[in-house]
Design a protein around this motif. Structure first.
Motif, mmCIF file in Angstrom:
data_model
loop_
_atom_site.group_PDB
_atom_site.id
_atom_site.type_symbol
_atom_site.label_atom_id
_atom_site.label_comp_id
_atom_site.label_asym_id
_atom_site.label_seq_id
_atom_site.Cartn_x
_atom_site.Cartn_y
_atom_site.Cartn_z
ATOM 1 N N LEU A 33 -37.080 31.778 7.995
ATOM 2 C CA LEU A 33 -35.763 32.327 8.031
ATOM 3 C C LEU A 33 -35.718 32.943 9.683
ATOM 4 O O LEU A 33 -36.078 33.992 9.644
ATOM 5 C CB LEU A 33 -35.585 33.762 6.708
ATOM 6 N N GLU A 34 -34.712 33.075 9.588
ATOM 7 C CA GLU A 34 -34.542 33.881 10.991
ATOM 8 C C GLU A 34 -33.491 33.746 11.421
ATOM 9 O O GLU A 34 -32.290 33.702 10.965
ATOM 10 C CB GLU A 34 -34.226 32.233 12.459
ATOM 11 N N GLN A 35 -32.897 35.333 12.124
ATOM 12 C CA GLN A 35 -32.114 36.539 12.380
ATOM 13 C C GLN A 35 -31.378 36.202 12.677
ATOM 14 O O GLN A 35 -29.899 35.562 12.204
ATOM 15 C CB GLN A 35 -32.814 37.822 11.889
ATOM 16 N N TYR A 59 -39.303 30.588 30.179
ATOM 17 C CA TYR A 59 -39.092 29.968 31.509
ATOM 18 C C TYR A 59 -39.913 28.580 31.587
ATOM 19 O O TYR A 59 -39.152 27.920 32.256
ATOM 20 C CB TYR A 59 -38.181 30.913 32.458
ATOM 21 N N VAL A 60 -41.121 28.963 31.572
ATOM 22 C CA VAL A 60 -42.034 27.465 31.577
ATOM 23 C C VAL A 60 -43.103 27.632 31.020
ATOM 24 O O VAL A 60 -43.045 28.820 29.898
ATOM 25 C CB VAL A 60 -42.934 28.100 33.311
ATOM 26 N N VAL A 61 -43.678 26.383 30.466
ATOM 27 C CA VAL A 61 -44.705 25.977 28.815
ATOM 28 C C VAL A 61 -45.879 25.560 29.646
ATOM 29 O O VAL A 61 -45.663 25.047 31.060
ATOM 30 C CB VAL A 61 -43.976 25.067 28.262
ATOM 31 N N GLY A 500 -47.660 34.849 14.026
ATOM 32 C CA GLY A 500 -47.221 35.115 15.651
ATOM 33 C C GLY A 500 -47.741 35.162 16.633
ATOM 34 O O GLY A 500 -48.533 35.206 16.611
ATOM 35 N N SER A 501 -47.752 35.398 17.834
ATOM 36 C CA SER A 501 -48.236 35.829 18.544
ATOM 37 C C SER A 501 -48.902 37.220 19.083
ATOM 38 O O SER A 501 -50.190 37.074 19.690
ATOM 39 C CB SER A 501 -47.108 35.702 19.570
ATOM 40 N N GLY A 502 -48.771 38.213 17.548
ATOM 41 C CA GLY A 502 -49.347 39.383 17.821
ATOM 42 C C GLY A 502 -50.791 39.023 16.903
ATOM 43 O O GLY A 502 -51.929 40.081 17.067
ATOM 44 N N GLY A 508 -46.982 33.683 24.258
ATOM 45 C CA GLY A 508 -47.289 32.399 25.356
ATOM 46 C C GLY A 508 -46.322 31.686 24.509
ATOM 47 O O GLY A 508 -46.646 31.777 23.583
ATOM 48 N N ILE A 509 -45.906 30.746 25.548
ATOM 49 C CA ILE A 509 -44.994 29.408 24.203
ATOM 50 C C ILE A 509 -46.806 28.209 24.283
ATOM 51 O O ILE A 509 -47.136 27.565 25.396
ATOM 52 C CB ILE A 509 -44.300 28.487 25.102
ATOM 53 N N CYS A 510 -47.083 28.693 23.067
ATOM 54 C CA CYS A 510 -48.799 28.118 22.902
ATOM 55 C C CYS A 510 -48.639 27.352 21.208
ATOM 56 O O CYS A 510 -48.933 26.492 21.192
ATOM 57 C CB CYS A 510 -49.302 29.336 22.752
HETATM 58 C C1 LIG Z 1 -38.526 38.078 28.700
HETATM 59 C C2 LIG Z 1 -39.925 36.990 28.147
HETATM 60 C C3 LIG Z 1 -40.517 35.923 29.165
HETATM 61 C C4 LIG Z 1 -41.013 35.534 28.713
HETATM 62 N N1 LIG Z 1 -41.916 33.966 29.568
HETATM 63 C C5 LIG Z 1 -42.664 33.281 29.407
HETATM 64 C C6 LIG Z 1 -42.890 31.782 29.610
HETATM 65 O O1 LIG Z 1 -41.891 32.018 30.990
HETATM 66 N N2 LIG Z 1 -44.281 31.157 29.770
HETATM 67 C C7 LIG Z 1 -44.319 31.332 28.048
HETATM 68 O O2 LIG Z 1 -45.575 30.632 27.747
HETATM 69 N N3 LIG Z 1 -43.866 32.532 27.055
HETATM 70 C C8 LIG Z 1 -43.128 33.182 28.328
HETATM 71 N N4 LIG Z 1 -42.737 34.425 26.956
HETATM 72 C C9 LIG Z 1 -43.240 34.678 26.095
HETATM 73 C C10 LIG Z 1 -42.769 33.556 24.899
HETATM 74 O O3 LIG Z 1 -41.814 33.527 24.972
HETATM 75 C C11 LIG Z 1 -43.200 34.455 23.739
HETATM 76 O O4 LIG Z 1 -44.757 34.295 23.557
HETATM 77 C C12 LIG Z 1 -43.375 33.724 22.150
HETATM 78 O O5 LIG Z 1 -41.696 32.609 22.659
HETATM 79 C C13 LIG Z 1 -43.814 34.120 21.305
HETATM 80 O O6 LIG Z 1 -43.033 33.473 20.180
HETATM 81 P P1 LIG Z 1 -43.789 33.293 18.873
HETATM 82 O O7 LIG Z 1 -42.580 32.434 18.136
HETATM 83 O O8 LIG Z 1 -44.934 34.107 18.175
HETATM 84 O O9 LIG Z 1 -42.316 34.970 18.249
HETATM 85 P P2 LIG Z 1 -40.921 35.436 18.945
HETATM 86 O O10 LIG Z 1 -40.119 34.455 19.777
HETATM 87 O O11 LIG Z 1 -40.601 36.529 19.076
HETATM 88 O O12 LIG Z 1 -40.032 34.634 17.268
HETATM 89 C C14 LIG Z 1 -40.048 35.817 15.809
HETATM 90 C C15 LIG Z 1 -38.840 34.921 15.695
HETATM 91 O O13 LIG Z 1 -38.146 36.243 14.722
HETATM 92 C C16 LIG Z 1 -36.944 36.968 14.264
HETATM 93 N N5 LIG Z 1 -37.072 37.602 13.685
HETATM 94 C C17 LIG Z 1 -37.021 39.250 14.008
HETATM 95 N N6 LIG Z 1 -37.283 39.965 13.522
HETATM 96 C C18 LIG Z 1 -36.028 39.416 12.152
HETATM 97 C C19 LIG Z 1 -36.264 39.365 10.851
HETATM 98 N N7 LIG Z 1 -36.665 40.825 10.644
HETATM 99 N N8 LIG Z 1 -36.123 38.436 10.171
HETATM 100 C C20 LIG Z 1 -35.517 37.191 10.201
HETATM 101 N N9 LIG Z 1 -36.075 36.541 11.890
HETATM 102 C C21 LIG Z 1 -36.539 37.375 12.567
HETATM 103 C C22 LIG Z 1 -37.125 36.661 15.745
HETATM 104 O O14 LIG Z 1 -35.299 36.366 15.786
HETATM 105 C C23 LIG Z 1 -37.951 35.815 16.757
HETATM 106 O O15 LIG Z 1 -37.108 33.981 16.586
HETATM 107 C C24 LIG Z 1 -42.084 35.113 27.566
HETATM 108 C C25 LIG Z 1 -41.377 35.823 26.813
HETATM 109 C C26 LIG Z 1 -40.409 37.039 27.200
HETATM 110 C C27 LIG Z 1 -39.248 38.333 26.223
#
Ligand SMILES: Cc1cc2nc3c(=O)[nH]c(=O)nc-3n(C[C@H](O)[C@H](O)[C@H](O)COP(=O)(O)OP(=O)(O)OC[C@H]3O[C@@H](n4cnc5c(N)ncnc54)[C@H](O)[C@@H]3O)c2cc1C
Lengths: 526, 395
Positions: A33-35, A59-61, A500-502, A508-510
């Motif tokens: 489920l994505e908002q 922007y980079v991986v 998640g990343s927490g 990071g994109i990991c």
């Molecule tokens: C500006 C910026 C630059 C970055 N640059 C880099 C980089 O160059 N290289 C790199 O490796 N990492 C980078 N990062 C970090 C990396 O992008 C993140 O750590 C990673 O994408 C987080 O992934 P995630 O899936 O854990 O969480 P998120 O990407 O935060 O995914 C959470 C998802 O949940 C959704 N959501 C939130 N609340 C709700 C809800 N109530 N109901 C349903 N959906 C919800 C959100 O819309 C989102 O799609 C960057 C981050 C930012 C913000």
């Protein structure tokens, strides 16, 4: 009766999608489920100005785990990672530092600045790679719980111990230093060239509310070398089509295994019964049930927004409230009619095809941090700039370009708040700073997107706009992430998981958090 | 000293790596940059410009041109319409492959044959009694290969005709700027691409036109090292690397039939007699002894072998043009002739020759890998060719 899924994944960021893909691959019925109207979270590509595609946030991986690329056949689902060639640090006086893929060329270039540094540069690289090799297994490991170790925890600790022991004395000491020192102090032991030290230390401060002289900033230097030890499988580079292509590939893999993905579906609350998660309620009131619920949102949002306070033990709630998740970065994306022309190195060349780092000296970075400490955005910010259209010409119309500027520091708690006027001032500061090095930039800007940490928060849901869903500081890593005792993806609410990343190994994109969480769910009998 | 090609005045200043490699009678750039990675990626993401002038080229004209070619090649020339291009091998009387190349039908009885090795004498020998004119135009005709997803858009800037009408493996005459050319929708990259043929004297002008049109699209000059990676991904074999010409083979065992090289589809036994037909007809009735296949080497195995030695995994980032033994249990079952790390598919791949009955897709094998001076075995499996096949290739 409505369908009951095996698992609901809250949030379609890349980690949520990875978790979904692994569960679906294991034959489970999964719903994501994505908002937003598109998946990816902080890993999205959007065309906000016709013909120009922005990797809006990330922007980079670099850390994307090779095992995930393999297990999910991401290449077959369209993921193509293109190499970034160089790191270019333009300097205010008209000089520059340029490091590229060729060893001899880079040696000559550093030699120009410091013959001494040129020679130790390789030695430093070797040491870091060896340490990364010892530390790498951590990325693929569920953190052990050293306070209440079970059999598997002891095994992980022993495995870790043996890796670290194998490092030998000198390298072990270096590792201990890395874990405790500031990036500045650590690099000072090796190098004298300011732009070299500053540019290298920048990887230690990205996404944190730390300056290069803050203790604990050294450890992240290692991440830079993590990719190298994967050999040809390394993921360092630019995803063709922008970082959104990574999310699309993972989503496509997840769907191919049968996962269902719903966009425009914001989760309001986790439904619980007798301390057990039963499903979720969407913002529009729809209830969906599943055997388990996994949240890929950051810990604060998951526990303080989606969970009823009564469902969580008080100490846990307090620990989550204390979890450090301070927003410190902003992003500016530009559409350009022509390439920037750098005064220090005019024309086209390798220097434009990699990362362009505005980090002339340690003092520069530390001063940028000083502004943020007192609630201002940096008057002269650190920036990591990329021209994606030079790496993948498909990102912009022929002959035109997009530019991605990651900017630090931009504190979430800005004095006076992030008003429109402040956002504009922040965007102007970024452009003005870049124009000091490439004066033709301003006249070529066709469109500009400025994202403050408040904007990052409001679009992606990342609390405070912290890019990593919580700082990657040592007190919040490994078995301490997000909080001690709850680092194994489970939560005090039964059948509610975090992915998640927490969670370990962090932002990071990991993809590792999503993968490890899925494996834990399966281990629990899902 | 070997000569450069007609494009040398343009390629030389761009060749920062000073990496010149021999190709047939000439030298061409192996890579322009010190690190050819970008040249490879250009083929897959934007466009790359290769100088392919060293190919041998023969103009074949006359009322009996079709008969001559039908006598030589294994495909049926009468099925090749004007404006079409055939890829084809040709064989000796024993049905063993001599060479392979492309045949362009430029007119009812006007053809151009391109190949890797000289074949003039072979063509003459087969032309006895026929009314046909065979001209070696290798030096008169220069050629550029423009490969990559943006190739069409770039060339369209210069080409008056709609390039969408030029289908895969077709050729047409055109005029780019003031240069008269033939454009063929061909290439050796497994991607969208064109080859452009012109008089040698006009070569620099043709380069300049394409170069300028390509700039906004991120066109990259690329050398044969990059092409060598792309062609393995595309599953395309290379003479002297993946097989030996029957003409050059020191022993019988080194010769291969088209069937053994995966080129059975290009053998037309229904057409009039051609060199090698009887042998091939016979061979076709027997179970195959060898087959040309793709193999994928197991990454985890390779990584494990290197990690055990304390090293990051090392794989060839340029195509390794060397024979590498393949085993099944302890038995030698064949060899890989080209192996490389495929950057776009992130797979360690190889083109290989396997003995019956070990060539079925999915068969598990082991490939020899050298780790710290020691020969080790990594698991590998037989996979379908090509390794990379984007829809745009034929689009
Ligand atoms: C500006 C910026 C630059 C970055 N640059 C880099 C980089 O160059 N290289 C790199 O490796 N990492 C980078 N990062 C970090 C990396 O992008 C993140 O750590 C990673 O994408 C987080 O992934 P995630 O899936 O854990 O969480 P998120 O990407 O935060 O995914 C959470 C998802 O949940 C959704 N959501 C939130 N609340 C709700 C809800 N109530 N109901 C349903 N959906 C919800 C959100 O819309 C989102 O799609 C960057 C981050 C930012 C913000």
């Amino acid at each position: 009766m409505a369908k009951r899924y095996d698992a609901i994944i809250v949030g379609g960021g890349h980690n949520g999608l990875v978790a979904a893909a692994y569960l679906a691959r294991a034959g489970r019925e999964v719903l994501v489920l994505e908002q937003r109207h598109l998946v990816g979270g902080a890993t999205v590509t959007e065309e906000l100005y016709p013909g120009f595609k922005y990797s809006v946030f990330s922007y980079v991986v670099s850390l994307l785990r090779p095992e995930i690329m393999r297990d999910l056949s991401l290449a077959r689902h369209g993921l193509e990672i293109l190499p970034l060639e160089s790191t270019f640090t333009p300097l205010p006086g008209g000089d520059y530092l340029l490091r590229g893929p060729d060893h001899a060329q880079t040696h000559r270039e550093i030699y120009r600045h410091s013959p001494r540094d040129a020679d130790v540069y390789d030695e430093y690289g070797r040491l870091m790679a060896q340490m990364a090799m010892a530390v790498r297994p951590i990325l693929g490991m569920v953190p052990p719980d050293p306070a209440a170790p079970g059999w598997r925890d002891l095994q992980s600790l022993a495995q870790l111990g043996s890796h670290v022991r194998a490092l030998g004395g000198e390298r072990f000491h270096a590792l201990a230093k890395l874990m405790t020192m500031s990036a500045a102090d650590f690099l000072d032991e090796w190098f004298e060239c300011e732009p070299l030290k500053a540019t290298m230390s920048a990887s230690g401060i990205i996404g944190t509310f730390l300056g290069p002289r803050s203790p604990g900033s050294a450890y992240v230097l290692l991440h830079h070398y993590m990719g190298e030890i994967d050999g040809a499988f390394r993921a360092w580079g630019f995803a063709r089509g922008g970082t959104g292509a990574i999310s699309s590939a993972i989503a496509s893999a997840a769907r191919s295994f049968g996962a269902e993905i719903r966009t425009n579906a914001a989760v309001q609350q986790v439904i619980t019964k007798n301390g057990r998660a039963m499903g979720v309620v969407l913002a529009d009131g729809e209830e969906i049930y599943a055997r388990v619920v996994a949240s890929s949102l950051d810990p604060k949002r998951t526990f303080l927004k989606l969970c009823a306070p009564a469902d969580l033990p008080t100490e846990f709630r307090e620990a989550i409230e204390r979890f450090k998740i301070r927003g410190s970065s902003g992003k500016v994306n530009l559409s350009l009619a022509a390439l920037p022309n750098f005064t220090s190195l005019p024309g086209m060349g390798m220097h434009l095809r990699g990362s362009i780092s505005i980090s002339p000296s340690m003092d520069y970075l530390e001063q940028a941090f000083d502004d943020a400490k007192y609630g201002e955005f940096s008057r002269h910010p650190y920036m990591d700039v990329l021209i994606p259209s030079l790496i993948d010409p498909g990102m912009a119309p022929p002959g035109q370009h997009v530019m991605s500027c990651f900017v630090q520091y931009a504190p979430y708690n800005l004095k006076g708040g992030w008003t429109d006027a402040q956002r504009t001032a922040f965007g102007d500061t970024v452009v003005n700073t870049l124009c000091e090095y490439a004066p033709n930039l301003r006249e070529n800007i066709l469109h500009r997107q400025v994202l403050s940490p408040a904007d990052i928060e409001s679009v992606t849901g990342l609390t405070e706009g912290n890019i990593f869903q919580g700082e990657l500081a040592l007190n919040q890593l490994f078995f301490l992430r997000p909080v001690p005792g709850w680092a194994q993806y489970r939560t005090p609410v039964r059948a509610l998981y975090q992915c998640g990343s927490g969670t370990h190994p962090g932002g990071g994109i990991c993809g590792a958090p999503g993968r490890l969480a899925a494996m834990e769910m399966l281990r629990d009998g899902l | 000293m070997l000569p450069g090609t007609p494009f040398h005045s343009r390629t030389a200043p761009l060749c920062a790596a000073h990496n010149w490699r021999r190709w047939g009678p000439c030298v061409v750039a192996g890579s322009y940059d010190l690190h050819p990675e970008r040249e490879y990626f250009a083929v897959r993401t934007s466009a790359a410009l290769f100088d392919v002038s060293p190919l041998y080229k023969y103009a074949i004209r006359g009322v009996d041109a079709t008969r001559l070619l039908n006598r030589v090649i294994t495909r049926d020339v009468s099925r090749c319409r004007v404006g079409q291009v055939f890829y084809t091998p040709w064989c000796d009387a024993a049905g063993k492959v001599l060479d392979d190349g492309t045949l362009q039908r430029l007119g009812e009885s006007v053809f151009r044959l391109t190949c890797a090795e000289p074949n003039l004498q072979w063509l003459y020998a087969n032309a006895t009694g026929l009314q046909v004119e065979i001209e070696d135009v290798s030096e008169q005709v220069a050629a550029l290969s423009l490969q990559g997803p943006s190739a069409r858009a770039i060339l369209q800037h210069l080409c008056p005709a709609d390039l969408n009408d030029l289908r895969y493996f077709h050729v047409m005459g055109s005029q780019l700027g003031s240069v008269a050319v033939e454009i063929s929708r061909t290439g050796y990259s497994g991607d969208l691409g064109y080859e452009v043929w012109c008089e040698a004297a006009a070569a620099p002008q043709l380069w300049d036109l394409i170069w300028e049109a390509g700039m906004p699209y991120g066109l990259v000059p690329a050398g044969i090292l990059a092409l060598d990676v792309a062609r393995v991904e595309a599953g395309l074999l290379l003479l002297d690397v993946d097989y030996t010409s029957a003409r050059a083979a020191a022993i019988e065992a080194r010769k291969s039939s088209p069937y053994e090289l995966g080129l059975g589809w290009a053998v037309d036994l229904r057409k009039e007699n051609f060199v090698g037909r009887a042998a091939l007809a016979l061979e076709q009735t027997r179970p195959a002894q060898w087959r040309f296949v793709g193999i994928e080497v197991d990454w985890l195995d390779v990584e494990g072998l290197f990690n055990a030695a304390g090293l990051a995994p090392q794989v060839p980032t340029q195509t390794l043009r060397a024979s590498v033994p393949l085993y099944l249990s302890d038995e030698w079952v064949g060899y890989a002739s080209s192996t490389v790390w495929s950057p776009i598919t992130k797979r360690y791949i190889g083109l290989a020759h396997l003995r019956a009955p070990h060539f079925a897709t999915g068969t598990s094998l082991q490939m020899e890998v050298t780790v710290e001076h020691q020969r080790r075995l990594a698991s590998a499996k037989v996979v379908e060719l090509p390794f990379y096949d984007p829809p745009r290739k034929r689009s």
